[in-house]
Write an enzyme that holds these catalytic residues in place. Structure first.
Site, mmCIF file in Angstrom:
data_model
loop_
_atom_site.group_PDB
_atom_site.id
_atom_site.type_symbol
_atom_site.label_atom_id
_atom_site.label_comp_id
_atom_site.label_asym_id
_atom_site.label_seq_id
_atom_site.Cartn_x
_atom_site.Cartn_y
_atom_site.Cartn_z
ATOM 1 N N SER A 1 0.822 -1.201 0.000
ATOM 2 C CA SER A 1 0.000 0.000 0.000
ATOM 3 C C SER A 1 0.860 1.257 0.000
ATOM 4 O O SER A 1 1.640 1.482 0.932
ATOM 5 C CB SER A 1 -0.915 0.019 1.220
ATOM 6 O OG SER A 1 -1.561 1.272 1.335
ATOM 7 N N HIS B 1 -1.058 -1.241 -4.267
ATOM 8 C CA HIS B 1 -2.358 -0.867 -3.715
ATOM 9 C C HIS B 1 -2.429 0.650 -3.542
ATOM 10 O O HIS B 1 -1.580 1.249 -2.872
ATOM 11 C CB HIS B 1 -2.555 -1.563 -2.367
ATOM 12 C CG HIS B 1 -3.949 -1.491 -1.841
ATOM 13 N ND1 HIS B 1 -4.969 -2.322 -2.276
ATOM 14 C CD2 HIS B 1 -4.496 -0.687 -0.896
ATOM 15 C CE1 HIS B 1 -6.077 -2.030 -1.615
ATOM 16 N NE2 HIS B 1 -5.825 -1.035 -0.778
ATOM 17 N N ASP C 1 -4.700 3.656 -2.188
ATOM 18 C CA ASP C 1 -5.842 4.029 -1.358
ATOM 19 C C ASP C 1 -6.347 5.412 -1.747
ATOM 20 O O ASP C 1 -5.642 6.407 -1.570
ATOM 21 C CB ASP C 1 -5.451 4.017 0.114
ATOM 22 C CG ASP C 1 -5.276 2.609 0.650
ATOM 23 O OD1 ASP C 1 -6.221 1.815 0.532
ATOM 24 O OD2 ASP C 1 -4.185 2.301 1.170
ATOM 25 N N MET D 1 -9.030 8.193 -0.927
ATOM 26 C CA MET D 1 -9.954 8.620 0.131
ATOM 27 C C MET D 1 -10.416 10.052 -0.129
ATOM 28 O O MET D 1 -9.625 10.890 -0.556
ATOM 29 C CB MET D 1 -9.266 8.534 1.500
ATOM 30 C CG MET D 1 -8.634 7.188 1.806
ATOM 31 S SD MET D 1 -7.915 7.173 3.465
ATOM 32 C CE MET D 1 -6.917 5.685 3.383
ATOM 33 N N HIS E 1 -8.202 1.131 -4.425
ATOM 34 C CA HIS E 1 -9.218 0.917 -3.400
ATOM 35 C C HIS E 1 -9.926 2.246 -3.158
ATOM 36 O O HIS E 1 -9.355 3.158 -2.559
ATOM 37 C CB HIS E 1 -8.538 0.395 -2.132
ATOM 38 C CG HIS E 1 -9.463 0.167 -0.988
ATOM 39 N ND1 HIS E 1 -8.997 -0.088 0.288
ATOM 40 C CD2 HIS E 1 -10.818 0.146 -0.908
ATOM 41 C CE1 HIS E 1 -10.034 -0.246 1.093
ATOM 42 N NE2 HIS E 1 -11.148 -0.103 0.403
ATOM 43 N N MET F 1 -12.179 4.428 -1.331
ATOM 44 C CA MET F 1 -12.899 4.696 -0.084
ATOM 45 C C MET F 1 -13.541 6.067 -0.229
ATOM 46 O O MET F 1 -13.135 7.044 0.403
ATOM 47 C CB MET F 1 -11.929 4.632 1.100
ATOM 48 C CG MET F 1 -11.496 3.222 1.424
ATOM 49 S SD MET F 1 -10.138 3.129 2.615
ATOM 50 C CE MET F 1 -8.741 3.193 1.489
ATOM 51 N N MET G 1 -12.105 -5.818 4.926
ATOM 52 C CA MET G 1 -11.294 -4.883 5.693
ATOM 53 C C MET G 1 -11.039 -5.456 7.080
ATOM 54 O O MET G 1 -11.981 -5.847 7.778
ATOM 55 C CB MET G 1 -11.992 -3.528 5.812
ATOM 56 C CG MET G 1 -12.107 -2.744 4.517
ATOM 57 S SD MET G 1 -10.498 -2.294 3.816
ATOM 58 C CE MET G 1 -9.814 -1.255 5.120
ATOM 59 N N ASP H 1 -7.099 -6.331 4.026
ATOM 60 C CA ASP H 1 -6.408 -5.044 4.073
ATOM 61 C C ASP H 1 -6.563 -4.465 5.473
ATOM 62 O O ASP H 1 -7.680 -4.239 5.933
ATOM 63 C CB ASP H 1 -7.022 -4.104 3.024
ATOM 64 C CG ASP H 1 -6.393 -2.722 3.016
ATOM 65 O OD1 ASP H 1 -5.421 -2.494 3.760
ATOM 66 O OD2 ASP H 1 -6.874 -1.864 2.255
#
Length: 227
Positions: A7, A30, A32, A34, A63, A65, A134, A172
Site C-alpha cells: 500500500s 495498492h 488508497d 480517500m 481501493h 474509499m 477490511m 487489508d
C-alpha cells in the site's frame, strides 16, 4: 500462489515512482483513494493514479474509499488501474458498477467494512473478480489488525467454495509477518501490506517474505485442501 499488494499509503508521497520501484516483484501496487467524506481522510485522486500508471509496470489496485463510486470508478480504470475496489456501503448499484468496471477492462472488486456482513451479498459474488474484507476500519494506515475478522474471512471463503468461483479474497489492514499466516489459513489469498513493507529496511525483501509466509500457511489450510 498468494499475492502481495503493498500500500502506497505508507510510502513517501513525494517519491512515488521510486517507492513503486522499491517494491519491484510485487503482484500489485495498492492505491488508497480517500475523499474525506466516506472516510475521515483525504489522499489522492485520478491525476496521481494516471501518473503512477505511467511510472511503473506493477499493475495498480485502486481501493476507492469514496462516496459515489458509481460515478468515479470508471475514471480510475481510464487512468490506468488494473483493479478497482468499491465499497458496497457506498455503491448505489454494485452489480451495474462491477459490470461497468469489467467492461472497461479492469478487475472488479467489492470491499466490506469490518461491521458489514458478507451473507447479504452472496448473490453478488459471481459478478466480482475479488472481494476485500477490511481487517481495520478504513481511513488510516498503521492500525492494529482486528482478529475478530478471521471468522468473516473464513465464511467468505466458504461461500466462494460453495459457488465454485474463481474469486480472489483480499484482506487489508494490519497485515504483517505476525498476522498474514492467520489470514491465509482463514482463506485470504491477496494481502495488502503498508507499513510492514514500506517500514522495512528492504521493502522488496519484505514482499518476498510475506508471500512465503502466506504460501506456507495456505498450503495446508482447510480451504486449499478442499480443492
Amino acid at each position: 500462489m498468494p499475492q502481495i499488494s503493498p500500500s502506497i499509503l505508507s510510502a513517501d508521497f513525494a517519491r512515488l515512482a521510486d517507492e513503486a520501484e522499491a517494491v519491484r516483484g510485487s503482484d500489485w501496487l495498492h492505491v488508497d483513494v480517500m475523499d474525506n467524506h466516506f472516510v475521515p481522510n483525504l489522499t489522492l485522486g485520478v491525476p496521481v493514479v494516471e501518473s503512477l500508471a505511467r511510472a511503473t509496470d506493477i499493475p495498480l489496485d485502486c481501493h476507492l474509499m469514496i462516496e459515489d463510486p458509481d460515478r468515479w470508478a470508471p475514471q480510475f480504470v481510464e487512468a490506468g488501474a488494473g483493479s478497482i475496489t468499491f465499497h458496497v456501503e457506498a455503491a448505489a448499484a454494485p452489480v451495474r458498477l462491477a459490470r461497468e468496471i469489467r467492461a472497461k477492462g479492469a478487475r472488479a472488486s467489492m470491499a466490506l467494512k469490518p461491521g458489514t456482513p458478507i451473507e447479504p451479498y452472496e448473490d453478488l459474488l459471481p459478478e466480482l473478480d475479488m472481494l476485500l474484507i477490511m481487517t481495520v476500519e478504513p481511513g488510516f494506515g498503521g492500525q492494529a489488525f482486528l482478529d475478530i475478522m478471521l471468522p468473516k474471512i473464513r465464511r467468505t471463503r466458504e461461500l466462494i467454495a460453495k459457488h465454485d468461483l474463481e474469486l480472489w479474497l483480499q484482506v487489508d489492514g494490519g497485515v504483517s509477518a505476525s498476522t498474514i499466516e492467520r489470514c491465509a489459513e482463514a482463506g485470504a489469498d491477496v494481502f495488502v501490506a503498508g507499513s510492514a513493507v514500506y517500514g522495512a529496511e528492504d521493502p522488496a525483501e519484505a514482499v518476498r517474505s510475506l508471500r512465503e509466509l502466506a504460501a506456507k500457511a495456505s498450503a495446508d489450510a482447510w480451504w486449499a485442501c478442499a480443492h
